[in-house]
Design a protein around this motif. Structure first.
Motif, PDB file in Angstrom:
ATOM      1  N   PHE A 126      40.105  36.034  55.088  1.00  0.00           N
ATOM      2  CA  PHE A 126      41.331  35.445  55.431  1.00  0.00           C
ATOM      3  C   PHE A 126      41.153  33.904  55.835  1.00  0.00           C
ATOM      4  O   PHE A 126      41.559  33.506  56.639  1.00  0.00           O
ATOM      5  N   PRO A 127      40.477  33.130  55.113  1.00  0.00           N
ATOM      6  CA  PRO A 127      39.984  31.709  55.504  1.00  0.00           C
ATOM      7  C   PRO A 127      41.749  31.061  55.643  1.00  0.00           C
ATOM      8  O   PRO A 127      41.818  29.900  56.312  1.00  0.00           O
ATOM      9  N   GLU A 128      42.694  31.576  54.834  1.00  0.00           N
ATOM     10  CA  GLU A 128      44.021  30.763  55.032  1.00  0.00           C
ATOM     11  C   GLU A 128      44.909  31.318  56.381  1.00  0.00           C
ATOM     12  O   GLU A 128      45.780  31.085  56.585  1.00  0.00           O
ATOM     13  N   TRP A 129      44.322  32.138  56.941  1.00  0.00           N
ATOM     14  CA  TRP A 129      45.045  32.750  58.064  1.00  0.00           C
ATOM     15  C   TRP A 129      44.790  32.350  59.479  1.00  0.00           C
ATOM     16  O   TRP A 129      43.600  32.693  59.917  1.00  0.00           O
ATOM     17  N   GLU A 130      45.391  31.163  59.771  1.00  0.00           N
ATOM     18  CA  GLU A 130      44.989  30.524  60.892  1.00  0.00           C
ATOM     19  C   GLU A 130      44.636  31.374  62.235  1.00  0.00           C
ATOM     20  O   GLU A 130      43.699  31.254  62.828  1.00  0.00           O
ATOM     21  N   GLU A 131      45.459  32.282  62.602  1.00  0.00           N
ATOM     22  CA  GLU A 131      45.598  32.881  63.798  1.00  0.00           C
ATOM     23  C   GLU A 131      44.155  33.836  63.639  1.00  0.00           C
ATOM     24  O   GLU A 131      43.506  34.148  64.628  1.00  0.00           O
ATOM     25  N   TYR A 132      43.902  34.446  62.592  1.00  0.00           N
ATOM     26  CA  TYR A 132      42.717  35.364  62.360  1.00  0.00           C
ATOM     27  C   TYR A 132      41.647  34.666  62.722  1.00  0.00           C
ATOM     28  O   TYR A 132      40.561  34.996  63.377  1.00  0.00           O
TER      29      TYR A 132
END
Ligand code: ZN
Length: 290
Positions: A126-132
């Motif tokens: 999940f490089p695109e999922w900021e909160e992750y």
């Protein structure tokens, strides 16, 4: 009952939670509920997940459920988990982006005090999922670079964020046995562990990048030039605070060989208990390596 022989790991259709049962000796403490999420990973998740589940189950401190996602490129739109029912969620997942309701539920779970454990390639996800990425602190691959956040570097005895050095996020040399250095012998997870010990043959993750907020490094390994490494003491084991939640992050555990190590197992179990409760009651095994 030993679940992975009884149920296998591949669901007949779709996804679902498999209860792993309780083979282990009972703890005097109320067992902690752990949910392992897997089903997609560029690693052999069908081999490594039973090892993780067995460690939890046999410890007597945990009750384990498995959540297996739809396969790669299958319809993932209905995928979700009842996160709030668990004391700690362990990710052995590196695959398609979870649907928005699941992402929102997971963020709310950790923010409101849930425990989260990141194992090896779960920090690639999940490089695109900021909160992750805020939860994992630092990660690798998936196009990560200086725009993903700093490197975490040991300078003059302290861990600092290196915002200056550009370059890729995530790399490893050939697998080898390497030494782990305990950097926080005062931390509940690390208390009683030796100053350093040898880890089984594994990938030594280096050059990880991310927001690195509220991150503490518990253990490092030196990535030497003889292994085409960075020449840095790379973070191997970390904690991250995300809202009210505790995250335990181990970069170790490429495969069953890497996981078949008392050091890996001990850190997984103690780190997961800490993520769930903020305390560690499990003793360091007498056969812990040094
Ligand atoms: Zn790997």
């Amino acid at each position: 009952m030993f679940f992975c022989l009884v149920f296998g790991l591949v669901p007949a259709a779709g996804f679902g939670i498999v209860t792993a049962g309780t083979a282990g000796q009972k703890s005097v403490l109320e067992p902690l509920s752990v949910l392992i999420i897997t089903g997609q990973n560029n690693h052999a998740w069908e081999e490594t997940t039973p090892v993780l589940a067995q460690y939890f189950d046999a410890s007597g401190r945990f009750e384990v459920d498995l959540l297996i996602s739809p396969g790669e490129n299958e319809d993932i739109s209905a995928f979700n988990a009842p996160f709030a029912e668990y004391d700690v969620v362990v990710s052995n997942y590196n695959g398609d982006l979870w649907p928005e309701p699941m992402r929102n539920d997971f963020e709310a779970y950790v923010r409101s005090g849930g425990g989260f454990v990141v194992v090896h390639a779960a920090n690639n996800a999940f490089p695109e999922w900021e909160e992750y990425n805020r939860m994992t602190g630092i990660g690798g691959w998936g196009g990560r670079d200086e725009t993903s956040g700093p490197y975490v570097r040991l300078r003059n005895g302290a861990f600092v964020a290196d915002h200056e050095t550009p370059g890729r996020g995530g790399k490893h040399g050939p697998r080898h046995e390497f030494r782990i250095d305990n950097r926080r012998p005062d931390h509940p997870v690390m208390k009683g562990l030796p100053e350093s010990w040898m880890h089984a043959e594994d990938e030594l993750y280096e050059l990880l990048r991310g927001p690195a907020e509220n991150l503490e490094v518990l253990a490092t390994a030196f990535s030497g030039p003889e292994n085409n490494g960075s020449g840095e003491h790379e973070p191997m084991v970390m904690t991250i605070r995300y809202g009210g939640g505790r995250v335990f992050h181990t970069t170790l555990g490429h495969d069953t060989t890497a996981m078949n190590c008392i050091g890996f197992k001990t850190l997984l179990l103690r780190g997961s208990e800490w993520a769930a409760t903020g305390k560690v009651t499990q003793p360091v095994p007498v056969n812990f390596p040094d």
